[in-house]
Design a protein around this motif. Sequence first.
Motif, PDB file in Angstrom:
ATOM      1  N   SER A 126      58.726  -8.449  29.046  1.00  0.00           N
ATOM      2  CA  SER A 126      58.247  -9.031  30.298  1.00  0.00           C
ATOM      3  C   SER A 126      58.269 -10.560  30.271  1.00  0.00           C
ATOM      4  CB  SER A 126      56.826  -8.549  30.605  1.00  0.00           C
ATOM      5  OG  SER A 126      55.916  -8.976  29.591  1.00  0.00           O
ATOM      6  N   ARG A 127      58.527 -11.132  29.097  1.00  0.00           N
ATOM      7  CA  ARG A 127      58.534 -12.592  28.968  1.00  0.00           C
ATOM      8  C   ARG A 127      59.883 -13.185  29.374  1.00  0.00           C
ATOM      9  NH1 ARG A 127      56.798 -14.384  23.098  1.00  0.00           N
ATOM     10  NH2 ARG A 127      57.480 -16.357  24.026  1.00  0.00           N
ATOM     11  N   LYS A 128      59.880 -14.476  29.674  1.00  0.00           N
ATOM     12  CA  LYS A 128      61.105 -15.236  29.913  1.00  0.00           C
ATOM     13  C   LYS A 128      61.316 -16.197  28.735  1.00  0.00           C
ATOM     14  CE  LYS A 128      61.845 -13.632  34.157  1.00  0.00           C
ATOM     15  NZ  LYS A 128      61.991 -14.445  35.358  1.00  0.00           N
ATOM     16  N   PHE A 129      62.572 -16.402  28.371  1.00  0.00           N
ATOM     17  CA  PHE A 129      62.909 -17.287  27.262  1.00  0.00           C
ATOM     18  C   PHE A 129      63.960 -18.301  27.716  1.00  0.00           C
ATOM     19  CE2 PHE A 129      61.271 -13.581  25.088  1.00  0.00           C
ATOM     20  CZ  PHE A 129      60.596 -14.107  23.997  1.00  0.00           C
ATOM     21  N   ASP A 130      63.798 -19.542  27.244  1.00  0.00           N
ATOM     22  CA  ASP A 130      64.828 -20.544  27.493  1.00  0.00           C
ATOM     23  C   ASP A 130      66.096 -20.210  26.708  1.00  0.00           C
ATOM     24  OD1 ASP A 130      63.197 -22.570  29.075  1.00  0.00           O
ATOM     25  OD2 ASP A 130      62.004 -22.428  27.245  1.00  0.00           O
ATOM     26  N   GLY A 131      65.925 -19.772  25.475  1.00  0.00           N
ATOM     27  CA  GLY A 131      67.060 -19.398  24.641  1.00  0.00           C
ATOM     28  C   GLY A 131      66.723 -18.169  23.819  1.00  0.00           C
ATOM     29  N   PHE A 132      67.745 -17.404  23.476  1.00  0.00           N
ATOM     30  CA  PHE A 132      67.540 -16.185  22.713  1.00  0.00           C
ATOM     31  C   PHE A 132      68.714 -16.021  21.758  1.00  0.00           C
ATOM     32  CE2 PHE A 132      66.796 -11.556  22.154  1.00  0.00           C
ATOM     33  CZ  PHE A 132      65.417 -11.561  22.036  1.00  0.00           C
ATOM     34  N   ILE A 133      68.404 -15.631  20.503  1.00  0.00           N
ATOM     35  CA  ILE A 133      69.429 -15.432  19.483  1.00  0.00           C
ATOM     36  C   ILE A 133      69.408 -13.969  19.055  1.00  0.00           C
ATOM     37  CG2 ILE A 133      70.193 -16.060  17.147  1.00  0.00           C
ATOM     38  CD1 ILE A 133      68.642 -18.739  17.577  1.00  0.00           C
ATOM     39  N   VAL A 134      70.579 -13.364  19.003  1.00  0.00           N
ATOM     40  CA  VAL A 134      70.730 -12.002  18.480  1.00  0.00           C
ATOM     41  C   VAL A 134      71.562 -12.089  17.218  1.00  0.00           C
ATOM     42  CG1 VAL A 134      71.560  -9.660  18.921  1.00  0.00           C
ATOM     43  CG2 VAL A 134      70.605 -11.026  20.806  1.00  0.00           C
ATOM     44  N   THR A 135      70.991 -11.705  16.083  1.00  0.00           N
ATOM     45  CA  THR A 135      71.672 -11.881  14.800  1.00  0.00           C
ATOM     46  C   THR A 135      72.695 -10.770  14.562  1.00  0.00           C
ATOM     47  OG1 THR A 135      70.215 -10.504  13.420  1.00  0.00           O
ATOM     48  CG2 THR A 135      69.485 -12.759  13.903  1.00  0.00           C
ATOM     49  N   GLY A 136      73.368 -10.889  13.424  1.00  0.00           N
ATOM     50  CA  GLY A 136      74.225  -9.819  12.948  1.00  0.00           C
ATOM     51  C   GLY A 136      73.400  -8.684  12.374  1.00  0.00           C
ATOM     52  N   ALA A 137      74.099  -7.617  11.983  1.00  0.00           N
ATOM     53  CA  ALA A 137      73.463  -6.458  11.361  1.00  0.00           C
ATOM     54  C   ALA A 137      74.500  -5.789  10.460  1.00  0.00           C
ATOM     55  CB  ALA A 137      72.968  -5.474  12.420  1.00  0.00           C
ATOM     56  N   PRO A 138      74.073  -5.244   9.309  1.00  0.00           N
ATOM     57  CA  PRO A 138      75.028  -4.661   8.360  1.00  0.00           C
ATOM     58  C   PRO A 138      75.450  -3.243   8.750  1.00  0.00           C
ATOM     59  CG  PRO A 138      72.821  -4.481   7.480  1.00  0.00           C
ATOM     60  CD  PRO A 138      72.695  -5.228   8.795  1.00  0.00           C
ATOM     61  N   ILE A 139      75.950  -3.103   9.973  1.00  0.00           N
ATOM     62  CA  ILE A 139      76.320  -1.777  10.481  1.00  0.00           C
ATOM     63  C   ILE A 139      77.690  -1.820  11.145  1.00  0.00           C
ATOM     64  CG2 ILE A 139      73.989  -0.854  10.776  1.00  0.00           C
ATOM     65  CD1 ILE A 139      74.017  -1.856  13.639  1.00  0.00           C
ATOM     66  N   ALA A 140      78.536  -2.756  10.684  1.00  0.00           N
ATOM     67  CA  ALA A 140      79.831  -2.949  11.334  1.00  0.00           C
ATOM     68  C   ALA A 140      80.752  -1.744  11.179  1.00  0.00           C
ATOM     69  CB  ALA A 140      80.511  -4.203  10.781  1.00  0.00           C
ATOM     70  N   HIS A 141      80.469  -0.878  10.191  1.00  0.00           N
ATOM     71  CA  HIS A 141      81.313   0.306   9.970  1.00  0.00           C
ATOM     72  C   HIS A 141      80.964   1.451  10.908  1.00  0.00           C
ATOM     73  CE1 HIS A 141      77.602   0.872   7.766  1.00  0.00           C
ATOM     74  NE2 HIS A 141      77.850   2.169   7.666  1.00  0.00           N
ATOM     75  N   ILE A 142      79.886   1.308  11.688  1.00  0.00           N
ATOM     76  CA  ILE A 142      79.422   2.375  12.561  1.00  0.00           C
ATOM     77  C   ILE A 142      79.877   2.102  13.991  1.00  0.00           C
ATOM     78  CG2 ILE A 142      77.400   3.617  13.413  1.00  0.00           C
ATOM     79  CD1 ILE A 142      75.883   2.679  10.956  1.00  0.00           C
ATOM     80  N   PRO A 143      80.489   3.067  14.660  1.00  0.00           N
ATOM     81  CA  PRO A 143      80.818   2.866  16.083  1.00  0.00           C
ATOM     82  C   PRO A 143      79.559   2.513  16.871  1.00  0.00           C
ATOM     83  CG  PRO A 143      81.886   4.854  15.244  1.00  0.00           C
ATOM     84  CD  PRO A 143      80.946   4.374  14.164  1.00  0.00           C
TER      85      PRO A 143
END
Length: 303
Positions: A97-114
Amino acid sequence: MPIRIPDDLPARKTLEKEGVNVMDSSRAARQDIRPLQIGLLNLMPNKERTETQFARLIASTPLQIELSLVRVSDHQSKNTSEDYLKSFYQTWEEVRSRKFDGFIVTGAPIAHIPFDQVKYWSEMIDIMNWTQTHVNHTMFICWGAQAALHHFHGVNRYRMPKKAFGVFRHHLVGGPSPFLRGFSDSPMIPVSRFNDIDRKSLGPDLEVLIDNEDIGICMLDDPKHRAVHMLNHLEYDNRSLADEYQRDIKAGLETPPPENLFPDGDTNIEPENRWRSHAHLLFQNWINEIYQTTPFELDEIGR
């Protein structure tokens, strides 16, 4: 201005030792200023290390930043205690429900999974859509960038013959970009991924900003979705690739040493950080662009 993070967060001591100006809650409350609200959706197993890396870079700006640590709701961490997560993190459901000026979405060690087989993929779709109504500008990184490119643009990815692993010279290839002010023409950037994105599936609404013809695209601008997609890891510290290599060796994997990381190729020598200045530049530029474009009233974001 300093960065504001939870007073007891372990990353705080590390940042203070490095001379990073960190603000406590009581000092922040006395200042009559609206800090920029930045959220970090941390999908990495080692939460503490990742949050430290990003906090270090977010703090390299003259603006006051309040950093909120966020995790997906539909996932049980195997590497970080639930007590730690409850103490320092909020689930996305708790912040949606909050608003953000900026947002970061990191990587994840699941690149082998569709994508559609990732346990929390449905929540990721909700989060990516939510950034369009509740965030002024988003930075998607590594797997997060692959996921957003796939979701928003239908961009295809594929498995490379071998892992791109090391520190590689890249080139600025797009037009002038506010996110790359001060960058040299050929920055060295850490890379650790098996997947690349299919250039032929890129549409005209995406602009490649940083590229390496041998190991793939590094960074794209996505103005339609108020986002940038960084497929590599400028946030890494000098030990990130080295520690990943050592983990593979201890696990009995025949992983070659990261290219261009260790001096003279000697894995017994402490690696140098040859990308730190560009990492700080990227985040300073990103936060400055957020500051220039975000509404003063947070409620106006997304309208």
